[in-house]
Write a protein that holds these residues in place. Structure first.
Motif: not given
Length: 99
Positions: A83-99
């Motif tokens: 229930g806790k949203p990721f902040d912009d920095k965390q989300l950017k780190s995830c998206n660096a691994h996007a296909r």
């Protein structure tokens, strides 16, 4: 014989409270439509519907689960863990691994 029949019922009953309480620990909101309604990251089964993909808690860290989801479904607009949203920095780190 009854003992063997009761075990699956007990295991199902043990899992039911988690499902009833919301059913999902992770929620990934992809930027685009996922190509599959379900997918697996390591040993976690994700289900996608209504613009989001959800999954139960896993043994991996929340950040790792976000990266694995992005790797499978592409760029994420949002990601939540418990229930806790990721902040912009965390989300950017995830998206660096996007296909």
């Amino acid at each position: 014989m009854l003992k063997f029949l009761a075990l699956p019922l007990l295991l199902t009953a043990a899992a039911t409270p988690a499902l009833a309480a919301g059913g999902s620990y992770y929620r990934a909101t992809p930027a685009g439509q996922p190509k599959d309604a379900q997918f697996i990251t390591r040993t976690t089964i994700w289900s996608c519907a209504d613009g989001a993909c959800t999954a139960p808690e896993s043994g991996s860290s929340d950040q790792v689960m976000c990266r694995l989801a992005a790797r499978k479904i592409g760029t994420l607009n949002a990601f939540e863990a418990d229930g806790k949203p990721f902040d912009d920095k965390q989300l950017k780190s995830c998206n660096a691994h996007a296909r």
